[in-house]
Design an enzyme around this catalytic site. Structure first.
Site, mmCIF file in Angstrom:
data_model
loop_
_atom_site.group_PDB
_atom_site.id
_atom_site.type_symbol
_atom_site.label_atom_id
_atom_site.label_comp_id
_atom_site.label_asym_id
_atom_site.label_seq_id
_atom_site.Cartn_x
_atom_site.Cartn_y
_atom_site.Cartn_z
ATOM 1 N N LYS A 1 0.846 -1.197 0.000
ATOM 2 C CA LYS A 1 0.000 0.000 0.000
ATOM 3 C C LYS A 1 0.877 1.241 0.000
ATOM 4 O O LYS A 1 1.936 1.269 0.631
ATOM 5 C CB LYS A 1 -0.871 -0.043 1.259
ATOM 6 C CG LYS A 1 -1.914 1.059 1.367
ATOM 7 C CD LYS A 1 -2.803 0.790 2.593
ATOM 8 C CE LYS A 1 -3.861 1.875 2.749
ATOM 9 N NZ LYS A 1 -4.673 1.655 3.945
ATOM 10 N N SER B 1 -9.560 1.570 3.557
ATOM 11 C CA SER B 1 -8.827 2.371 2.613
ATOM 12 C C SER B 1 -7.792 1.566 1.799
ATOM 13 O O SER B 1 -7.181 2.111 0.882
ATOM 14 C CB SER B 1 -8.093 3.499 3.320
ATOM 15 O OG SER B 1 -7.246 2.986 4.307
ATOM 16 N N SER C 1 -9.515 -0.682 7.782
ATOM 17 C CA SER C 1 -9.027 -0.443 6.425
ATOM 18 C C SER C 1 -8.447 -1.633 5.687
ATOM 19 O O SER C 1 -8.198 -1.545 4.498
ATOM 20 C CB SER C 1 -7.978 0.664 6.431
ATOM 21 O OG SER C 1 -8.588 1.864 6.814
#
Lengths: 108, 516
Positions: free
Chosen positions: B69, B164, B188
């Site tokens: 990420k 997210s 997330s």
């Protein structure tokens, strides 16, 4: 209770971030309203919790230098620099007051 | 499986890497990746190949393509957090977790897309645009969609990945990598895992190092692991967990990597079903699936009992206050001086900072900073921040009580519904959405407990639904053992992606799914 312009102005100063428009201010209002639900909970006698690891001890290590000497790498990402210094515009000049600066709050 | 294939020479790391890179190109419309590190990935694959030829692979992860990420620092590779503030920022170092993966020989394919600074539950609010759920392009979803008129853009009803860590979840789900790193502060990692049909593990706070993970909420952030099966998650956990002298919030206990046993005797297991997780808005499909799952355990001989976590509904409010407060503090470092975007204004330090931050942050980030500062004002500190910290203790204590009464693992839904179409999602603002979507995942972050999403079934619209297991602190082995057993019973279907190759042939893609 609506948040006063003084407080909004104060927040813009503290955060150095702007509300930008009515939506931004509305967002804060809604956030406060949402957070007010906390007051429904009875927390008498309850200690605030800082960390879930509170039952463990913080530990120390020996005061030995194990890293460093990476000045060049660190300077690479800065836009304004001179030799080994980060260059900043003059400090000690506070953000202009509400009337004098460009902010949405001026109209309020 | 793929690791064995590498060892036996049935496929080489370079081939594997190339296939993944090519697939990334074919699935570019998913917008899962912000940066693809093609050159370095091929180089890493090449080194891995040399090791395999010598018969000396570094371990199970050697040569395995992974994605990270974009809020983890990766040396020499741009790290943006999907924000204008960090566009062009090339990290000078690797986050500890990234370094650990590279040390094991993993091949870093690239950085995945997210909500700006990991704030959001849709992966829709980053500057590089939203991430599309690969299941939007699956046969399973297309079969169930109402056929649209020919003139309408076939593309307009794609669904979100959740967030997210949406980019990471989409990357794993679409087979472009075998595992990905996400982060989990309020759900997330688990939320997009549920929507994309992959395993999403949130480890216990303090188990995996946060050094190099750009922080959101220091007391709740953890690196998250996304894989296609539970065994893979355990392997990743094994290589990442453990004390890091560079992160003083990691515990010093010795961590021993483990393999997951196959559960044969379920009768000793006690599963708790927290009644408050039957939250308003929970779709009837998910409720039914949750019920079916609990029956599954019951019929296998486990003790399944209803439990209560009375402060659950305040978790999201508590999170809202604590998160914005910590964010206000953590975002203060972005001033344009040492790294990141810098405004041209040069009148004074303060005006330069203000302009830089005005230009660099989006509405969501600015909104949270301002809210956080509000709650931290002297006149509000006791009533909001300290109050929230007290409520946090109550929430954590709820779990302690339940686990103390003999429950081993909790079973709950992960999300309120299956993935919504993007056009519908953006009708509500980020904060409202986050408040709605994080409701089932957030409490685990409050209490620091490990939790894992296991894909459990398809909805009526042909989209994945996941269920969540919450375990006791540092009991990941028990948690994942139960999850693995459940995964075996459920037999979640493989996604049947219909992707056009960029050489204009449409084909159906099925690959070996796991690497362990």
């Amino acid at each position: 209770q609506k948040v006063t312009v003084e407080v909004l102005d104060h927040l813009e100063h503290l955060a150095l971030v702007d509300f930008r428009d009515a939506e931004g201010i509305e967002r804060l209002q809604k956030a406060i309203q949402f957070a007010d639900q906390l007051h429904e909970v009875n927390t008498d006698g309850v200690e605030p919790m800082d960390s879930v690891l509170e039952d463990r001890c913080l530990y120390l290590r020996e005061d030995d230098v194990t890293e460093g000497n990476c000045t060049n790498e660190l300077l690479k990402n800065a836009r304004e620099k001179v030799e080994e210094y980060f260059v900043a515009p003059p400090g000690n000049i506070p953000l202009p007051k509400l009337e004098e600066r460009e902010t949405f709050l001026q109209g309020s | 499986q793929v690791s064995a294939a590498l060892r036996e020479g049935r496929v080489t790391p370079t081939e594997l890497c190339q296939r993944c890179l090519s697939l990334i190109k074919s699935t570019k419309f998913l917008n899962a990746y912000i940066t693809v590190a093609e050159e370095t990935a091929l180089k890493q694959a090449g080194e891995s190949e040399k090791r395999y030829r010598r018969g000396q692979p570094l371990g199970v992860l050697d040569g395995i393509p992974i994605a990270v990420k974009d809020n983890f620092n990766t040396a020499g590779i741009e790290t943006t957090c999907a924000s204008n503030m960090l566009k062009g920022y090339i990290s000078p170092y690797n986050a500890t977790v990234v370094q650990k993966l590279l040390d094991q020989g993993a091949v870093l394919l690239g950085k995945t897309n997210l909500d700006e600074f990991a704030m959001g539950s849709g992966s829709t609010d980053g500057v590089f645009g939203p991430v599309r759920n690969p299941w939007s392009y699956s046969r399973q979803f297309k079969e169930k969609s109402v056929p649209k008129s020919h003139s309408e853009d076939e593309d307009s009803n794609w669904v979100i990945t959740g967030g997210s860590s949406g980019g990471s979840a989409a990357a794993v789900s679409s087979f472009t990598c075998f595992a990905a790193l996400g982060s989990d502060t309020g759900g997330s990692t688990r939320n997009p895992a549920a929507h994309c049909g992959v395993v999403g593990l949130k480890p216990t706070y303090g188990l995996i190092s946060r050094h190099g993970l750009i922080p959101l909420v220091n007391s709740m952030d953890v690196p998250g692991i996304l894989t296609r099966c539970v065994d893979d998650a355990a392997v990743l956990l094994g290589s990442l967990a453990g004390h890091d002298p560079k992160d003083s919030t990691t515990i010093q206990d010795n961590f021993k990597p483990f393999e997951l046993p196959d559960l044969t005797d379920i009768s000793k297991l006690s599963i708790g079903i927290p009644k408050e997780y039957h939250a308003p808005g929970l779709s009837s499909e998910i409720l039914a699936l949750w019920s079916k799952a609990s029956d599954l355990f019951k019929n296998a001989g486990a003790k399944v009992i209803e439990v209560s976590l009375p402060h659950t509904r305040y978790s999201i409010v508590c999170y809202h206050v604590l998160c914005t407060a910590e964010v206000a503090s953590n975002m203060a470092r972005f001033d344009g001086l040492e790294y990141g975007h810098r405004s041209d204004t040069n009148k004074s330090t303060e005006s330069m900072y203000a302009a830089t931050r005005r230009e660099g942050f989006n509405d969501v980030v600015r909104g949270r900073i301002l809210s956080g500062n509000y709650f931290l004002l002297k006149q509000n500190y006791e009533n909001y921040f300290v109050k929230a910290q007290k409520v946090r203790r109550l929430i954590a204590n709820d779990f302690v009580k339940v686990f103390g009464s003999g429950v081993d693992v909790l079973l709950t839904p992960t999300t309120l519904s299956d993935a919504v179409p993007y056009m519908e999602f953006i009708k509500e603002d980020n904060r409202t959405r986050s408040a709605q979507d994080d409701i089932l995942t957030q409490a685990a972050n409050m209490a620091g407990l490990p939790a894992v999403n296991v894909p459990s079934g398809l909805s009526e619209r042909g989209l994945p639904i996941g269920l969540q297991f919450i375990g006791q602190s540092f009991q990941e082995k028990q948690l994942l053992t139960v999850a693995k057993w459940f995964e075996k019973q459920v037999k979640f279907p493989m996604i049947q992606l219909e992707v056009k190759r960029h050489d204009h042939g449409a084909f159906q893609h099925q690959k070996s799914a796991s690497f362990s």
